[in-house]
Write a protein that holds these residues in place. Structure first.
Motif, PDB file in Angstrom:
ATOM      1  N   THR A 160      -0.317  -2.442   7.090  1.00  0.00           N
ATOM      2  CA  THR A 160       0.839  -1.952   7.853  1.00  0.00           C
ATOM      3  C   THR A 160       1.117  -0.477   7.569  1.00  0.00           C
ATOM      4  N   THR A 161       0.465   0.084   6.547  1.00  0.00           N
ATOM      5  CA  THR A 161       0.624   1.501   6.229  1.00  0.00           C
ATOM      6  C   THR A 161      -0.607   2.267   6.699  1.00  0.00           C
ATOM      7  N   ARG A 162      -0.528   3.579   6.712  1.00  0.00           N
ATOM      8  CA  ARG A 162      -1.642   4.414   7.129  1.00  0.00           C
ATOM      9  C   ARG A 162      -2.672   4.547   6.001  1.00  0.00           C
ATOM     10  N   PRO A 163      -3.943   4.808   6.349  1.00  0.00           N
ATOM     11  CA  PRO A 163      -4.939   5.080   5.304  1.00  0.00           C
ATOM     12  C   PRO A 163      -4.486   6.225   4.401  1.00  0.00           C
ATOM     13  N   THR A 164      -4.948   6.217   3.163  1.00  0.00           N
ATOM     14  CA  THR A 164      -4.477   7.177   2.159  1.00  0.00           C
ATOM     15  C   THR A 164      -5.204   8.513   2.225  1.00  0.00           C
ATOM     16  N   LEU A 165      -6.539   8.485   2.296  1.00  0.00           N
ATOM     17  CA  LEU A 165      -7.324   9.715   2.170  1.00  0.00           C
ATOM     18  C   LEU A 165      -7.870  10.237   3.482  1.00  0.00           C
ATOM     19  N   GLY A 166      -7.903   9.411   4.505  1.00  0.00           N
ATOM     20  CA  GLY A 166      -8.487   9.854   5.767  1.00  0.00           C
ATOM     21  C   GLY A 166      -7.900   9.102   6.937  1.00  0.00           C
ATOM     22  N   GLN A 167      -8.729   8.908   7.963  1.00  0.00           N
ATOM     23  CA  GLN A 167      -8.275   8.265   9.194  1.00  0.00           C
ATOM     24  C   GLN A 167      -8.746   6.822   9.324  1.00  0.00           C
ATOM     25  N   ARG A 168      -9.641   6.400   8.438  1.00  0.00           N
ATOM     26  CA  ARG A 168     -10.213   5.065   8.556  1.00  0.00           C
ATOM     27  C   ARG A 168     -10.005   4.257   7.282  1.00  0.00           C
TER      28      ARG A 168
END
Length: 320
Positions: free
Chosen positions: A106-114
């Protein structure tokens, strides 16, 4: 560990990775020990990598999620130690682990887009976990990709298979398996390595398990019986001694699977008139393997039965 083989799988994966229509879910299908789990981790690392961004190891990467298997309790540990449970069968991934992954999605990726989710194995999930996984596959978050490792993909729900792209993993050549063992265990005894390669039938992960069993002398005894027969049983006595006085279930599984591999390998060069005997011996070894859960692991009895089957597959010797 260095990955060997599977060039076609790599080519298909990288072609998809470099396209604008990367599928969101993949099934990595093939026999146990052929490198699917290692491939999944290496592929996930490629998937989440960002130019110029340092990447932590896969097992500690915040954007690579790998649901864990629950630890064994003391009763299960004792069963394995006593040979009452197949030590190579992982416990099922529970629904709580899948739900934990879903919460993180439910959260966005930490280091990139995937972000990558590795389910290993996916064909042995608890029922509730299967249903939870299906929901994620039906409504995947943007930028999230699933890698499902499956030894028996036919056990996956059709609704899961229909949402995934399949990557097939075939057994490796013996030379490739030998290369894996040389890299992973350079100090291993050559005879033990030869036995592990023979027994693994193209699965380097399985070969590493066999290598721990040190089956080199057992392989030589089996090959001697298959080559010369065993009149008056002297070679079966050697086989019993090499199996050991108190073999556990893991070792007995390794011994029987090695015998099956030795017999199967002999089939390729056998005259047509002799092939039926080899096939019959192999079928009996398969039957014997199925009896292992209730077998008492007596090395003498095991050596007599296995040795007898090997002797029955031996080429008839010309009278002198």
């Amino acid at each position: 560990m260095k990955l060997f083989g599977h060039d076609a799988a790599w080519a298909e994966w990288r072609a998809a990775l470099g396209s604008d229509r990367m599928h969101h879910a993949w099934i990595l299908a093939g026999p146990r020990g052929t490198g699917k789990g290692l491939f999944a981790r290496a592929a996930a690392a490629e998937l989440v990598a960002e130019p110029g961004v340092p990447q932590p190891p896969v097992n500690h990467h915040p954007d690579i999620l790998i649901p864990e298997h629950p630890p064994e309790n003391k009763d299960e540990e004792k069963k394995r130690a006593d040979g009452q449970e197949d030590i190579r069968r992982k416990r099922s991934i529970p629904i709580d682990e899948i739900r934990s992954v879903q919460h993180r999605l439910t959260t966005r990726p930490t280091l990139g887009q995937r972000r990558a989710v590795i389910i290993d194995p996916a064909d042995d999930l608890e029922k509730g976990a299967v249903n939870a996984l299906l929901k994620s596959l039906e409504e995947p978050p943007v930028g999230t990709y699933f890698l499902l490792v499956a030894h028996r993909p036919g056990r996956l729900l059709p609704t899961i298979r229909s949402r995934c792209r399949m990557l097939r993993f075939a057994p490796l050549a013996d030379a490739e398996v030998d290369s894996v063992l040389r890299a992973a265990a350079p100090e291993a005894d050559p005879a033990a390595r030869e036995a592990a390669v023979a027994a693994a039938q193209g699965a380097p992960g399985v070969a590493l398990e066999f290598l721990d069993q040190d089956l080199g002398a057992i392989l030589k005894a089996m090959q001697a019986i298959l080559t010369r027969g065993d009149d008056d049983f002297p070679l079966r006595g050697i086989l019993a001694a090499e199996i050991g006085a108190r073999p556990d279930r893991e070792r007995m599984q390794a011994v029987v699977e090695l015998a099956r591999a030795v017999v199967a390998a002999d089939l390729a060069g056998a005259p047509r008139a002799h092939q039926a005997r080899i096939i019959a011996a192999h079928a009996e070894l398969v039957r014997f393997a199925g009896q292992l859960p209730t077998y008492n692991f007596d090395p003498g009895l095991a050596a007599m039965e296995i040795g007898g089957l090997l002797a029955s597959a031996a080429m008839p010797r010309e009278a002198t």
